[in-house]
Design an enzyme around this catalytic site. Structure first.
Site, PDB file in Angstrom:
ATOM      1  N   ASP A   1       0.009   5.157   1.152  1.00 29.20           N
ATOM      2  CA  ASP A   1      -0.134   6.031   2.316  1.00 29.20           C
ATOM      3  C   ASP A   1      -0.194   5.214   3.596  1.00 29.20           C
ATOM      4  O   ASP A   1      -1.015   4.300   3.718  1.00 29.20           O
ATOM      5  CB  ASP A   1      -1.416   6.867   2.211  1.00 29.20           C
ATOM      6  CG  ASP A   1      -1.418   7.797   1.018  1.00 29.20           C
ATOM      7  OD1 ASP A   1      -1.259   8.998   1.208  1.00 29.20           O
ATOM      8  OD2 ASP A   1      -1.579   7.285  -0.121  1.00 29.20           O
TER       9      ASP A   1
ATOM     10  N   ASP B   1      -1.731  -1.069   5.976  1.00 30.83           N
ATOM     11  CA  ASP B   1      -1.985  -0.539   7.322  1.00 30.83           C
ATOM     12  C   ASP B   1      -3.464  -0.398   7.644  1.00 30.83           C
ATOM     13  O   ASP B   1      -3.805   0.080   8.723  1.00 30.83           O
ATOM     14  CB  ASP B   1      -1.304   0.826   7.483  1.00 30.83           C
ATOM     15  CG  ASP B   1      -1.922   1.894   6.591  1.00 30.83           C
ATOM     16  OD1 ASP B   1      -2.084   1.640   5.374  1.00 30.83           O
ATOM     17  OD2 ASP B   1      -2.244   2.985   7.096  1.00 30.83           O
TER      18      ASP B   1
ATOM     19  N   ASP C   1       0.871  -1.173   0.000  1.00 33.98           N
ATOM     20  CA  ASP C   1       0.000   0.000   0.000  1.00 33.98           C
ATOM     21  C   ASP C   1       0.911   1.228   0.000  1.00 33.98           C
ATOM     22  O   ASP C   1       2.120   1.111   0.240  1.00 33.98           O
ATOM     23  CB  ASP C   1      -0.881  -0.031   1.248  1.00 33.98           C
ATOM     24  CG  ASP C   1      -1.730   1.203   1.410  1.00 33.98           C
ATOM     25  OD1 ASP C   1      -2.396   1.598   0.442  1.00 33.98           O
ATOM     26  OD2 ASP C   1      -1.694   1.801   2.505  1.00 33.98           O
TER      27      ASP C   1
END
Length: 225
Positions: A14, A171, A12
């Site tokens: 960000d 996250d 991922d």
């Protein structure tokens, strides 16, 4: 040859590769200032991040006095336009990332990205940070018209990187559920834009620093490779 049982490590963007909270906070604060609202400190905005710009703005407006659909519709383009012009003022790689990327490349693995961030932001951001040539594929949230946790973008990331055994780092629940839906193992990063305990994501493994990534992959026991 490598002892790592994977061909591709997907990330991922960000909250996983890059801490973009400073630039996202600046964009949020710029947008809400048009309604006369005071700015948030960066730390206060981090919990708003992780599920897209609209949700981030909704959370910020809710925390600063509430909103209606018309206000949200007016502010969102303001936020996005400001952010597009200020992508990499404060955004930086997380500690240990660059070293981990180099080690993975030296071990013969390909690196890839699947993000829910739109391509209009993703591609320029990677270029401005100086990482655009390090990834075999980059799939954005609008590349296919569907986003994580739909598995299609992760499948596309893998295909564009040449195919092979893949593990995915993220996250948020969109990342971990997306990997699960795509049938590949996942690693959650505890330093990202979490909105609860990292254990709630139910990833196959967790890292707290990128220094842990290569040893974890070399000794992978977290799930099927």
């Amino acid at each position: 040859m490598t002892s790592i049982p994977f061909d591709i490590v997907g990330f991922d963007l960000d909250g996983t590769l890059l801490d973009t909270s400073g630039d996202l906070a600046a964009a949020v604060n710029y947008a809400i200032a048009t309604d006369g609202r005071p700015p948030f400190p960066v730390d206060a905005i981090r919990p708003f991040v992780g599920k897209g710009a609209k949700v981030m703005l909704e959370r910020a407006l809710t925390a600063s006095g509430g909103y209606d659909d018309d206000l949200l519709a007016r502010m969102l383009p303001i936020l996005l336009d400001y952010y597009e012009q200020n992508l990499a003022i404060h955004s930086i790689p997380y500690p240990g990332l660059l070293e981990a990327m180099t080690a993975l490349e030296q071990a013969g693995l390909k690196l890839a990205i699947c993000t829910n961030k739109a391509e209009r932001f993703t591609i320029p951001l990677l270029h401005q940070i100086g990482l655009s040539d390090r990834f075999a594929s980059v799939v954005g949230g609008d590349t296919l018209g569907v986003a994580k946790p739909d598995p299609a973008p992760i499948h596309e990331m893998i295909a564009r990187a040449g195919g092979g055994r893949t593990i995915f780092l993220g996250d948020t629940i969109n990342d971990i559920a997306g990997a699960r839906n795509a049938g590949i193992p996942s690693i959650a990063v505890s330093f990202g834009f979490l909105d609860g305990p990292v254990e709630q994501l139910k990833a196959d493994a967790v890292i707290h620093h990128f220094d842990e990534l290569l040893p974890l992959l070399k000794n992978w026991l977290g799930g099927p490779a």
